[in-house]
Design a protein around this motif. Structure first.
Motif, PDB file in Angstrom:
ATOM      1  N   ASN A 273     173.545  24.288  -8.530  1.00  0.00           N
ATOM      2  CA  ASN A 273     173.298  25.173  -9.478  1.00  0.00           C
ATOM      3  C   ASN A 273     174.487  25.179 -10.569  1.00  0.00           C
ATOM      4  O   ASN A 273     175.482  25.872 -10.302  1.00  0.00           O
ATOM      5  CB  ASN A 273     172.922  26.555  -9.141  1.00  0.00           C
ATOM      6  CG  ASN A 273     172.325  27.425 -10.554  1.00  0.00           C
ATOM      7  OD1 ASN A 273     172.482  27.002 -11.590  1.00  0.00           O
ATOM      8  ND2 ASN A 273     171.941  28.772 -10.091  1.00  0.00           N
ATOM      9  N   PRO A 274     174.286  24.576 -11.681  1.00  0.00           N
ATOM     10  CA  PRO A 274     175.694  24.592 -12.757  1.00  0.00           C
ATOM     11  C   PRO A 274     175.857  25.890 -13.344  1.00  0.00           C
ATOM     12  O   PRO A 274     176.931  25.952 -13.933  1.00  0.00           O
ATOM     13  CB  PRO A 274     174.990  23.661 -13.776  1.00  0.00           C
ATOM     14  CG  PRO A 274     173.438  23.522 -13.743  1.00  0.00           C
ATOM     15  CD  PRO A 274     173.095  23.673 -12.174  1.00  0.00           C
ATOM     16  N   HIS A 275     174.825  26.911 -13.277  1.00  0.00           N
ATOM     17  CA  HIS A 275     175.085  28.087 -13.752  1.00  0.00           C
ATOM     18  C   HIS A 275     175.415  29.272 -12.658  1.00  0.00           C
ATOM     19  O   HIS A 275     175.568  30.475 -12.966  1.00  0.00           O
ATOM     20  CB  HIS A 275     173.706  28.571 -14.455  1.00  0.00           C
ATOM     21  CG  HIS A 275     173.285  27.635 -15.510  1.00  0.00           C
ATOM     22  ND1 HIS A 275     173.934  27.291 -16.785  1.00  0.00           N
ATOM     23  CD2 HIS A 275     172.076  26.907 -15.660  1.00  0.00           C
ATOM     24  CE1 HIS A 275     173.071  26.394 -17.435  1.00  0.00           C
ATOM     25  NE2 HIS A 275     171.967  26.118 -16.781  1.00  0.00           N
ATOM     26  N   PHE A 276     175.619  28.841 -11.822  1.00  0.00           N
ATOM     27  CA  PHE A 276     176.148  29.699 -10.581  1.00  0.00           C
ATOM     28  C   PHE A 276     177.536  30.459 -10.956  1.00  0.00           C
ATOM     29  O   PHE A 276     178.316  29.664 -11.298  1.00  0.00           O
ATOM     30  CB  PHE A 276     176.368  29.021  -9.285  1.00  0.00           C
ATOM     31  CG  PHE A 276     177.014  29.765  -8.020  1.00  0.00           C
ATOM     32  CD1 PHE A 276     176.352  30.697  -7.534  1.00  0.00           C
ATOM     33  CD2 PHE A 276     178.287  29.488  -7.776  1.00  0.00           C
ATOM     34  CE1 PHE A 276     176.792  31.746  -6.648  1.00  0.00           C
ATOM     35  CE2 PHE A 276     178.717  30.435  -6.620  1.00  0.00           C
ATOM     36  CZ  PHE A 276     177.994  31.544  -5.962  1.00  0.00           C
ATOM     37  N   ASP A 277     177.463  31.924 -10.789  1.00  0.00           N
ATOM     38  CA  ASP A 277     178.427  32.616 -11.504  1.00  0.00           C
ATOM     39  C   ASP A 277     179.340  33.298 -10.298  1.00  0.00           C
ATOM     40  O   ASP A 277     179.992  34.337 -10.461  1.00  0.00           O
ATOM     41  CB  ASP A 277     178.321  33.277 -12.552  1.00  0.00           C
ATOM     42  CG  ASP A 277     177.087  34.327 -12.207  1.00  0.00           C
ATOM     43  OD1 ASP A 277     176.613  34.429 -10.993  1.00  0.00           O
ATOM     44  OD2 ASP A 277     176.641  35.092 -13.111  1.00  0.00           O
ATOM     45  N   GLY A 278     178.944  33.040  -9.004  1.00  0.00           N
ATOM     46  CA  GLY A 278     179.597  33.733  -7.749  1.00  0.00           C
ATOM     47  C   GLY A 278     178.718  35.228  -7.261  1.00  0.00           C
ATOM     48  O   GLY A 278     179.152  35.645  -6.477  1.00  0.00           O
TER      49      GLY A 278
END
Length: 541
Positions: A273-278
């Motif tokens: 997922n390129p939008h994964f923010d942790g």
């Protein structure tokens, strides 16, 4: 993204507010050198709460794009929770499921994100089990083996990180492979060279952190599985090749303690997922379970490792001086240039071929005009040299070597210089035979002529003419040999005849004249001792 773009991005973030943030303390420059950010380091290490307290320095190093910065942010979350709760029994340090992960900059993708060495601007207070207060410092490092870093860049960053830290986390993917150990060997050896020899091991604690471990059926996740796996990897046996044994012995020698922790994969959402923010909600539960155990394994009070050098505890102010001293060493030319395995192998190949070629030249020239060979005409010597030089260069060129012709060109040029220098030495040795080594053979022959003349005279006095005439031959034959020998020496012709004359005179000296000389000398010494003793007795009486 370039180094300068990353730096501008960080500087822009720094100007927004004064909240704790990552600070670039080792800055890479365009010429593949590194600069120490002294001002930033002083702000962190000379703070009143840090400067005089012992420090614990945890650093994470390894290949680029393997999640080092992502992991460090959970370390920061744990330390921040401890600082706020002051060691309460609460276990919710991992935060809320929908809380984005902040701290060291990280992102997915294939482009590198961290450059140089970064340190978190805030030192976290902690209390050891002994009651001693310390400060915990967290460092992030530039990933190794990206497409912009040289071997020296990688070695310098890893070595500095290991030298500065009290706990070095070696972040690896999937398993510990032999090339991982070889890289560790190279980088730690580079750091060890920069340190002065002492009775203590050069580095303190090393933890192999194996990410995305896929073999829990062999060794289960966590510390215990990691310990069993590490024991198997670092085992030294008699059947192993010497190179493999050396790597393992070196690693064991360099660190006070070595551990291993096996981590499961964090899940497809994290990886793809390129939008994964942790957010924890996007991470697999099994990963969260062992992450919850990993962080205290490294940072719980009972597990903290205080930074020491040569057995002496280092404070914040002392760590600043260490940074200054170490960066000067790496800026100097005192350390050898680290090389890739291909470069090192190619260099070894070329040096071996070079040594074989020069050995061939020296051996052939020794056979031609060595110390036990007679003088050779200069023109003949030069002709033989040119022919042999060509053969040796062809041998070097035709020897299979790694690196290609471009890499070998430097060694070919050096070989030509070595051959020419060796030739100059052989010329000097050859000339010395003509000018200075012309004593033994003519001296022996002249001595034979003198003795023959004396013997002939004595025989004439007693009227033994037949024997006297025979003795005269001992006068003319040496004279003839001297003349022939002089011709050989000064012209370089009939060298085999000259060798026969030299061997003949050597036999006369060794078998006849030298034994007589030694006996006469011994008798003379005995008589001298007897005369001295008699004189002493007379004086006494």
């Amino acid at each position: 993204m370039s180094v300068q773009e990353l730096r501008n991005e960080r500087e822009g973030e720094d100007m927004v507010d004064d909240r704790p943030r990552p600070i670039e303390i080792i800055i890479p420059e365009d010429d593949h050198k590194f600069k120490l950010n002294i001002e930033a380091l002083e702000d962190i290490l000379c703070d009143d709460e840090v400067r005089d307290k012992p420090v614990v320095v945890l650093s994470v190093a390894g290949a680029f794009r393997k999640g080092k910065s992502f992991l460090l942010d959970f370390f920061l979350r744990y330390l921040g929770h401890k600082k706020g709760s002051r060691e309460t029994s609460r276990n919710d340090w991992m935060g809320e499921d929908d809380e984005p992960l902040t701290g060291f900059s990280w992102r997915g993708g294939v482009e590198r994100n961290t450059t140089g060495i970064l340190m978190w601007s805030e030192a976290f207070p902690a209390t050891l089990e002994s009651g001693e207060e310390v400060c915990v410092l967290i460092m992030d490092t530039q990933g190794a083996f990206d497409n912009q870093s040289t071997v020296k860049d990688c070695a310098t960053i890893f070595a500095l990180s290991t030298m500065i830290s009290s706990v070095q986390v070696y972040n690896l993917s999937m398993m510990i492979q032999e090339n991982d150990l070889q890289h560790l060997h190279l980088f730690t050896e580079y750091g060890r060279l920069a340190l002065k020899q002492s009775k203590f091991k050069p580095f303190q604690s090393l933890c192999f952190l194996v990410r995305d471990w896929s073999y829990p059926y062999d060794h289960f996740y966590g510390e215990e599985g990691g310990r069993k796996y590490l024991d198997k990897v670092l085992t030294v046996s008699e059947t192993q090749h010497e190179e493999i044994k050396l790597v393992r012995k070196h690693i064991s020698y360099c660190f006070d303690s070595i551990s291993c922790y096996l981590m499961p994969h964090p899940g497809l959402k994290v990886a793809t997922n390129p939008h994964f923010d942790g957010r924890l909600s996007d991470i697999d539960s099994e990963f969260k379970k062992f992450l919850f155990e990993l962080v205290p394994f490294l940072l719980q009070s009972k597990n903290l490792v205080v930074k020491k050098i040569n057995g002496n505890i280092i404070t914040g102010r002392g760590l600043l001086e260490c940074f200054k001293a170490y960066i000067k060493i790496f800026e100097s030319e005192s350390l050898p240039e680290p090389k890739s395995m291909l470069e090192a192998t190619a260099e070894a190949n070329n040096l071996t071929a070079q040594a074989a070629a020069i050995d061939k030249y020296n051996k052939e020239m020794e056979e031609l005009c060595g110390a036990d060979k007679p003088y050779l005409a200069p023109q003949k010597l030069e002709e033989e040299h040119k022919s042999l030089r060509m053969l040796c260069l062809e041998q070097f060129f035709e020897t299979p070597k790694m690196g290609g012709d471009v890499f070998s060109a430097e060694y070919m040029k050096k070989l030509e210089i070595m051959i020419d220098e060796a030739y100059e030495n052989f010329v000097k040795r050859n000339e010395s035979k003509q000018l200075m080594n012309a004593y033994r053979t003519p001296a022996v022959l002249c001595l034979v002529m003198v003795l023959s003349y004396i013997l002939s005279t004595i025989l004439d006095m007693f009227g033994i003419e037949s024997l006297s005439q025979t003795a005269v031959l001992g006068l003319y034959i040496p004279l003839l040999l001297v003349g022939l020998w002089v011709y050989v020496r000064y012209t370089g012709q009939l060298r085999s005849v000259g060798t026969i004359i030299d061997n003949f005179t050597s036999a006369i000296w060794d078998q006849a004249l030298q034994p007589i000389y030694m006996k006469l000398l011994q008798r003379g010494l005995e008589q001298a001792v007897n005369i001295a003793g008699t004189s002493k007795e007379k004086k006494t009486n």
